[in-house]
Motif scaffolding. Sequence first.
Motif, PDB file in Angstrom:
ATOM      1  N   PRO A   1      -0.921  14.102   4.399  1.00  0.00           N
ATOM      2  CA  PRO A   1       0.094  13.893   5.444  1.00  0.00           C
ATOM      3  C   PRO A   1      -0.316  12.860   6.492  1.00  0.00           C
ATOM      4  O   PRO A   1       0.442  11.935   6.793  1.00  0.00           O
ATOM      5  N   LEU A   2      -1.533  13.021   7.045  1.00  0.00           N
ATOM      6  CA  LEU A   2      -1.956  12.110   8.103  1.00  0.00           C
ATOM      7  C   LEU A   2      -2.178  10.701   7.569  1.00  0.00           C
ATOM      8  O   LEU A   2      -1.793   9.712   8.208  1.00  0.00           O
ATOM      9  N   GLY A   3      -2.797  10.593   6.397  1.00  0.00           N
ATOM     10  CA  GLY A   3      -3.059   9.281   5.828  1.00  0.00           C
ATOM     11  C   GLY A   3      -1.781   8.527   5.515  1.00  0.00           C
ATOM     12  O   GLY A   3      -1.663   7.336   5.803  1.00  0.00           O
ATOM     13  N   TYR A   4      -0.805   9.222   4.926  1.00  0.00           N
ATOM     14  CA  TYR A   4       0.455   8.568   4.570  1.00  0.00           C
ATOM     15  C   TYR A   4       1.238   8.182   5.822  1.00  0.00           C
ATOM     16  O   TYR A   4       1.823   7.089   5.887  1.00  0.00           O
ATOM     17  N   ALA A   5       1.249   9.064   6.815  1.00  0.00           N
ATOM     18  CA  ALA A   5       1.934   8.744   8.068  1.00  0.00           C
ATOM     19  C   ALA A   5       1.279   7.543   8.751  1.00  0.00           C
ATOM     20  O   ALA A   5       1.965   6.683   9.315  1.00  0.00           O
ATOM     21  N   ALA A   6      -0.058   7.475   8.683  1.00  0.00           N
ATOM     22  CA  ALA A   6      -0.757   6.328   9.267  1.00  0.00           C
ATOM     23  C   ALA A   6      -0.415   5.039   8.529  1.00  0.00           C
ATOM     24  O   ALA A   6      -0.270   3.980   9.145  1.00  0.00           O
ATOM     25  N   ASP A   7      -0.265   5.120   7.220  1.00  0.00           N
ATOM     26  CA  ASP A   7       0.105   3.933   6.443  1.00  0.00           C
ATOM     27  C   ASP A   7       1.517   3.460   6.812  1.00  0.00           C
ATOM     28  O   ASP A   7       1.766   2.249   6.902  1.00  0.00           O
ATOM     29  N   ILE A   8       2.433   4.404   7.014  1.00  0.00           N
ATOM     30  CA  ILE A   8       3.790   4.039   7.438  1.00  0.00           C
ATOM     31  C   ILE A   8       3.752   3.383   8.823  1.00  0.00           C
ATOM     32  O   ILE A   8       4.406   2.356   9.077  1.00  0.00           O
TER      33      ILE A   8
ATOM     34  N   ASN B   1       0.827  -1.209   0.000  1.00  0.00           N
ATOM     35  CA  ASN B   1       0.000   0.000   0.000  1.00  0.00           C
ATOM     36  C   ASN B   1       0.858   1.255   0.000  1.00  0.00           C
ATOM     37  O   ASN B   1       0.570   2.230  -0.712  1.00  0.00           O
ATOM     38  N   VAL B   2       1.941   1.235   0.783  1.00  0.00           N
ATOM     39  CA  VAL B   2       2.846   2.396   0.827  1.00  0.00           C
ATOM     40  C   VAL B   2       3.577   2.553  -0.502  1.00  0.00           C
ATOM     41  O   VAL B   2       3.689   3.664  -1.043  1.00  0.00           O
ATOM     42  N   VAL B   3       4.057   1.444  -1.047  1.00  0.00           N
ATOM     43  CA  VAL B   3       4.796   1.496  -2.315  1.00  0.00           C
ATOM     44  C   VAL B   3       3.901   1.979  -3.445  1.00  0.00           C
ATOM     45  O   VAL B   3       4.327   2.744  -4.330  1.00  0.00           O
ATOM     46  N   ALA B   4       2.626   1.563  -3.441  1.00  0.00           N
ATOM     47  CA  ALA B   4       1.698   1.935  -4.514  1.00  0.00           C
ATOM     48  C   ALA B   4       1.414   3.427  -4.553  1.00  0.00           C
ATOM     49  O   ALA B   4       0.968   3.953  -5.591  1.00  0.00           O
ATOM     50  N   GLN B   5       1.700   4.128  -3.463  1.00  0.00           N
ATOM     51  CA  GLN B   5       1.430   5.571  -3.430  1.00  0.00           C
ATOM     52  C   GLN B   5       2.536   6.382  -4.094  1.00  0.00           C
ATOM     53  O   GLN B   5       2.425   7.614  -4.174  1.00  0.00           O
TER      54      GLN B   5
END
Length: 299
Positions: free
Chosen positions: A216-223, A201-205
């Motif tokens: 910012p919040l969504g990506y940080a939550a994914d990490i 999911n992180v790589v696909a972004q």
Amino acid sequence: MARITKLGLDWVSFTVAAGVVTTQSVALVNVYAINPVMRHYFNSPRRFLGAPGAWLPGQLGSFFKNNRAIQRMLSVPGTSGFRGRAFGSLWDSARRLLPNSRLFAGATPNTWINRFVGNDRFAHRLGYNPRVGTESVRGVRAGQTRLDWVARNVYSKAQGMGAGRWSAARTAVSGAAKAGGFLRFAGIGGGVAATGFSVANVVAQGNPVDAFKDDPLGYAADIAEVGFNASLTAAMVAPNPVTIGLAVGTGIVYGGLKIAENWDSVKETTGKAVDGIKNVAGGVADGAKKLAGKLNPFG
């Protein structure tokens, strides 16, 4: 519909993280803060960390939650160690009463139980730190054993008996499976799969910088999700203060970011709940006033 589905998935993920944080925080405090004091002053037995989600005899108490006596015992602070020993003894006694005859597929009932929840004796015999020796054995239950230690010890013994690397590796995996049992290995497999999906999911972004700028919040939550799933999987394989502490820490970060990401929905839901409570309370108060007026002899 997509938004509702995402909120539902986020809620499930948050619930899992909250459960891990709560239970494993309590376990860390019990094992490394409360238990040393109890051992020093009351000669209590030593307690050990268990793999998150691993079945332990102490969980037999969940089957008796509707019993009032059990509920009262569960509500008494500081009785978790006593409950674990009591249910553990009950479980061992019940297993000794099982027949030794081969009932299904050439295996006894106890053999099938070992395959399902882990072989306590095998795990205890081989669950020692290979760098220290047998005196470093931790725990008496399969769920408390570090499977990486079991695998390394089985591997060394297999090689000592003349097995090649691949043969010894297969034997090591088989030994770890025997020690951990089906339930624990299924949890580890699920953790590995969840970690893989989180990484994908992180790589696909795409570019991390652009992805963070967009959400910012969504990506940080994914990490944070990647870290939580990875640390939880590691804790299931090798329960120790480091892995379980990381699972608790990443779970707190992940849960907090999920709340922040969905703050508008959380606030809306909380507001509706508060309004509902106010309406109910107001209705009760109005009803009480009307009843008091009817019962008032002075009108």
